[in-house]
Design a protein around this motif. Structure first.
Motif, PDB file in Angstrom:
ATOM      1  N   PRO A  63      10.335  16.701   7.333  1.00  0.00           N
ATOM      2  CA  PRO A  63       9.447  17.446   6.313  1.00  0.00           C
ATOM      3  C   PRO A  63       8.049  16.570   6.029  1.00  0.00           C
ATOM      4  O   PRO A  63       8.294  15.276   5.546  1.00  0.00           O
ATOM      5  N   GLY A  64       6.941  16.988   6.048  1.00  0.00           N
ATOM      6  CA  GLY A  64       5.598  16.173   5.649  1.00  0.00           C
ATOM      7  C   GLY A  64       5.079  15.760   6.985  1.00  0.00           C
ATOM      8  O   GLY A  64       3.903  16.055   7.152  1.00  0.00           O
ATOM      9  N   PHE A  72       0.861  -1.152  -0.018  1.00  0.00           N
ATOM     10  CA  PHE A  72      -0.001  -0.080   0.038  1.00  0.00           C
ATOM     11  C   PHE A  72       0.805   1.176  -0.120  1.00  0.00           C
ATOM     12  O   PHE A  72       2.096   1.204   0.566  1.00  0.00           O
ATOM     13  N   ARG A  73       0.372   2.367  -0.373  1.00  0.00           N
ATOM     14  CA  ARG A  73       0.789   3.549  -0.350  1.00  0.00           C
ATOM     15  C   ARG A  73      -0.091   4.416   0.530  1.00  0.00           C
ATOM     16  O   ARG A  73      -1.314   4.491   0.215  1.00  0.00           O
ATOM     17  N   GLY A  74       0.222   5.191   1.390  1.00  0.00           N
ATOM     18  CA  GLY A  74      -0.714   5.794   2.330  1.00  0.00           C
ATOM     19  C   GLY A  74      -1.397   4.885   3.416  1.00  0.00           C
ATOM     20  O   GLY A  74      -0.874   3.680   3.305  1.00  0.00           O
ATOM     21  N   CYS A  75      -1.757   5.404   4.631  1.00  0.00           N
ATOM     22  CA  CYS A  75      -2.036   4.465   5.734  1.00  0.00           C
ATOM     23  C   CYS A  75      -3.327   4.926   6.522  1.00  0.00           C
ATOM     24  O   CYS A  75      -3.174   6.169   7.061  1.00  0.00           O
ATOM     25  N   SER A  76      -4.197   4.204   6.747  1.00  0.00           N
ATOM     26  CA  SER A  76      -5.209   4.582   7.509  1.00  0.00           C
ATOM     27  C   SER A  76      -4.943   4.488   9.063  1.00  0.00           C
ATOM     28  O   SER A  76      -6.099   5.083   9.883  1.00  0.00           O
ATOM     29  N   HIS A  77      -3.808   4.116   9.407  1.00  0.00           N
ATOM     30  CA  HIS A  77      -3.727   4.243  10.850  1.00  0.00           C
ATOM     31  C   HIS A  77      -3.767   5.729  11.371  1.00  0.00           C
ATOM     32  O   HIS A  77      -4.163   5.916  12.403  1.00  0.00           O
ATOM     33  N   ALA A  78      -3.412   6.760  10.324  1.00  0.00           N
ATOM     34  CA  ALA A  78      -3.486   8.036  10.486  1.00  0.00           C
ATOM     35  C   ALA A  78      -2.645   8.537  11.699  1.00  0.00           C
ATOM     36  O   ALA A  78      -3.118   9.534  12.334  1.00  0.00           O
ATOM     37  N   CYS A  79      -1.238   7.869  11.998  1.00  0.00           N
ATOM     38  CA  CYS A  79      -0.702   8.209  13.005  1.00  0.00           C
ATOM     39  C   CYS A  79      -0.119   9.832  12.710  1.00  0.00           C
ATOM     40  O   CYS A  79       0.413   9.983  11.625  1.00  0.00           O
ATOM     41  N   VAL A  80      -0.300  10.688  13.668  1.00  0.00           N
ATOM     42  CA  VAL A  80       0.049  12.017  13.468  1.00  0.00           C
ATOM     43  C   VAL A  80       1.413  12.300  12.985  1.00  0.00           C
ATOM     44  O   VAL A  80       1.854  13.179  12.246  1.00  0.00           O
ATOM     45  N   TYR A  81       2.504  11.506  13.703  1.00  0.00           N
ATOM     46  CA  TYR A  81       3.631  11.709  13.749  1.00  0.00           C
ATOM     47  C   TYR A  81       4.430  10.724  12.467  1.00  0.00           C
ATOM     48  O   TYR A  81       5.560  11.000  12.237  1.00  0.00           O
ATOM     49  N   CYS A  82       3.727  10.072  11.766  1.00  0.00           N
ATOM     50  CA  CYS A  82       4.139   9.208  10.804  1.00  0.00           C
ATOM     51  C   CYS A  82       5.218   9.615  10.010  1.00  0.00           C
ATOM     52  O   CYS A  82       4.936  10.700   8.956  1.00  0.00           O
ATOM     53  N   ASP A 100       1.433  14.209  -5.485  1.00  0.00           N
ATOM     54  CA  ASP A 100       0.616  15.429  -5.599  1.00  0.00           C
ATOM     55  C   ASP A 100      -0.530  15.486  -4.728  1.00  0.00           C
ATOM     56  O   ASP A 100      -1.539  16.011  -5.256  1.00  0.00           O
ATOM     57  N   LEU A 101      -0.169  14.513  -3.872  1.00  0.00           N
ATOM     58  CA  LEU A 101      -1.258  14.657  -2.680  1.00  0.00           C
ATOM     59  C   LEU A 101      -0.518  15.258  -1.502  1.00  0.00           C
ATOM     60  O   LEU A 101       0.694  15.243  -1.141  1.00  0.00           O
ATOM     61  N   ASP A 102      -1.600  15.759  -0.620  1.00  0.00           N
ATOM     62  CA  ASP A 102      -0.951  16.562   0.693  1.00  0.00           C
ATOM     63  C   ASP A 102      -0.559  15.370   1.699  1.00  0.00           C
ATOM     64  O   ASP A 102      -1.037  14.089   1.529  1.00  0.00           O
ATOM     65  N   THR A 103       0.488  15.659   2.508  1.00  0.00           N
ATOM     66  CA  THR A 103       0.895  14.688   3.641  1.00  0.00           C
ATOM     67  C   THR A 103       0.007  14.711   4.904  1.00  0.00           C
ATOM     68  O   THR A 103       0.462  13.754   5.661  1.00  0.00           O
ATOM     69  N   GLY A 104      -1.267  15.371   4.952  1.00  0.00           N
ATOM     70  CA  GLY A 104      -1.940  15.065   6.062  1.00  0.00           C
ATOM     71  C   GLY A 104      -3.265  14.206   5.830  1.00  0.00           C
ATOM     72  O   GLY A 104      -2.963  12.907   5.696  1.00  0.00           O
ATOM     73  N   LEU A 105      -4.423  14.905   5.592  1.00  0.00           N
ATOM     74  CA  LEU A 105      -5.355  13.699   5.399  1.00  0.00           C
ATOM     75  C   LEU A 105      -5.446  12.987   4.077  1.00  0.00           C
ATOM     76  O   LEU A 105      -6.008  11.839   4.272  1.00  0.00           O
ATOM     77  N   ASP A 106      -4.677  13.551   2.966  1.00  0.00           N
ATOM     78  CA  ASP A 106      -4.736  12.656   1.849  1.00  0.00           C
ATOM     79  C   ASP A 106      -3.719  11.334   2.228  1.00  0.00           C
ATOM     80  O   ASP A 106      -4.058  10.220   1.859  1.00  0.00           O
ATOM     81  N   PHE A 107      -2.815  11.478   3.031  1.00  0.00           N
ATOM     82  CA  PHE A 107      -2.113  10.330   3.400  1.00  0.00           C
ATOM     83  C   PHE A 107      -2.888   9.275   4.445  1.00  0.00           C
ATOM     84  O   PHE A 107      -2.689   8.205   4.038  1.00  0.00           O
ATOM     85  N   ASP A 108      -3.776   9.772   4.871  1.00  0.00           N
ATOM     86  CA  ASP A 108      -4.620   8.826   5.918  1.00  0.00           C
ATOM     87  C   ASP A 108      -5.757   8.507   4.775  1.00  0.00           C
ATOM     88  O   ASP A 108      -6.304   7.246   5.440  1.00  0.00           O
ATOM     89  N   ALA A 109      -6.260   9.151   3.947  1.00  0.00           N
ATOM     90  CA  ALA A 109      -7.459   8.647   3.185  1.00  0.00           C
ATOM     91  C   ALA A 109      -7.474   8.167   1.782  1.00  0.00           C
ATOM     92  O   ALA A 109      -8.379   7.946   1.118  1.00  0.00           O
ATOM     93  N   GLN A 110      -6.376   8.705   1.125  1.00  0.00           N
ATOM     94  CA  GLN A 110      -6.314   8.480  -0.373  1.00  0.00           C
ATOM     95  C   GLN A 110      -5.388   7.054  -0.274  1.00  0.00           C
ATOM     96  O   GLN A 110      -4.000   7.439  -0.469  1.00  0.00           O
ATOM     97  N   LEU A 111      -5.482   6.059  -0.653  1.00  0.00           N
ATOM     98  CA  LEU A 111      -4.749   4.721  -0.466  1.00  0.00           C
ATOM     99  C   LEU A 111      -4.643   4.139  -1.613  1.00  0.00           C
ATOM    100  O   LEU A 111      -5.494   3.858  -2.365  1.00  0.00           O
TER     101      LEU A 111
END
Length: 349
Positions: free
Chosen positions: A263-264, A67-77, A87-98
């Motif tokens: 960064p990120g 996978f790329r991205g992770c729904s664990h959504a660890c704030v510090y990842c 070209d996705l953001d490193t915040g919500l997109d990382f958690d929700a665009q998998l």
């Protein structure tokens, strides 16, 4: 346990039209009711074995990331930065665009069958978690484990996902023919703080129980106790409780160290900190003014406290499961290397 894996049928899937990402090999982008707020971008990969650069200090040569991205959504990842490459953001997109490599097992089997494959150690869980919730839907890991074991390739897995328990019979069988390293990521045992900072992960108690299940199954289980969070989980009471519970669960070794703010992840974490612990923001900015790593003085101090509580609870130094595992029939190395994390070696305490 905060979540269980789901196996969905075609009727549960809603296609996202048009597909959101210009990804190579993109088959479709879909959403499902059971994974509210998450979009899966299903791709067919041409290769799944990733070669670690020879200049890297990592104690392994190859990785697999289904996978790329992770729904664990660890704030510090630390892996959040990788989503910017899409070209996705490193915040919500990382958690929700998998991104899901739906043919990972089949491609891996072909790669491992090549005459040139030297059966070097392959590490899973080095970037995003192979047992995040999406694995319950896509069931990629059973095929990956089988391909590695059948080819005589040693491998290791690092995860926060209790879904790993589903594959314990496969892992036990694999360990009969190849070296298998198992590791659980668990750095805090306060359920309230865990819910706030790791909202998509199984609760700490569930991960402690998973450590015990792995040990009961006859498998070693090291623990990656990172990150220790300055002024949140670095006090003596917190460290004593963490190491005590890891020891009681049967952990075979622990690597621990402080938060890295690369960064990120740095921007996302400091935003979370401002919302939940605003009084700590100036202290963190001072502690990390030199870059991604806490000051040397703090790291030295924390290393000393970690040694105290690791010795108190008779835990071995180093998680040990990302070492250069031997192929079947070769002896284990006498002194395993400590676990590494991210593109830079973790502190060795």
């Amino acid at each position: 346990m905060r979540w269980e894996g789901q196996k969905l049928t075609a009727d549960d899937v809603a296609p996202v039209t048009p597909a959101l990402l210009p990804l190579a090999g993109l088959v479709r982008s879909v959403q499902t009711p059971e994974f509210a707020g998450i979009t899966f971008h299903e791709v067919t990969a041409r290769s799944v074995l990733n070669r670690v650069p020879p200049t890297s200090s990592m104690p392994f040569s190859w990785t697999i990331n289904p996978f790329r991205g992770c729904s664990h959504a660890c704030v510090y990842c630390f892996a959040r930065k990788t989503h910017s490459y899409l070209d996705l953001d490193t915040g919500l997109d990382f958690d929700a665009q998998l991104v899901v490599k739906i043919n990972a097992a089949e491609v891996l089997a072909r790669e491992l069958a090549r005459p040139s494959w030297a059966r070097e150690h392959v590490a899973l869980g080095t970037n995003t978690d192979p047992y995040q919730r999406a694995e319950g839907r896509y069931r990629l890991m059973p095929g990956i484990i089988a391909a590695l074991a059948d080819s005589g390739t040693p491998f290791s897995i690092l995860t926060k996902g209790t879904l790993l328990a589903r594959d314990l019979p496969l892992l036990k069988a694999a360990a009969q023919s190849v070296a298998v390293g198992m590791g659980i990521s668990l750095a805090l045992v306060d359920p309230v703080l865990a819910e706030a900072i790791e909202p998509g992960t199984p609760a700490p108690k569930a991960r402690l129980a998973l450590i015990s299940r792995l040990r009961d199954a006859g498998l070693p289980c090291g623990v990656m106790a990172m990150p220790i969070l300055p002024w949140l989980t670095d006090g003596d009471e917190s460290l004593d409780r963490l190491f005590g519970e890891l020891a009681a669960a049967g952990a075979t070794g622990v690597t621990a160290g402080p938060l890295h703010l690369r960064p990120g992840s740095r921007e996302w974490f400091l935003q979370w900190l401002a919302a939940h612990h605003p009084h700590l923001v100036p202290r963190y900015e001072g502690l990390y003014r030199g870059g991604s790593y806490a000051s040397k003085e703090y790291r030295d101090w924390l290393a000393g406290r970690i040694r105290v509580f690791r010795r108190k609870h008779r835990l071995a130094a180093g998680a040990g499961f990302f070492r250069n595992l031997p192929t079947a029939g070769q002896p284990e190395p006498a002194v395993p290397s400590a676990l590494m994390t991210g593109p830079v070696q973790a502190p060795l305490f």
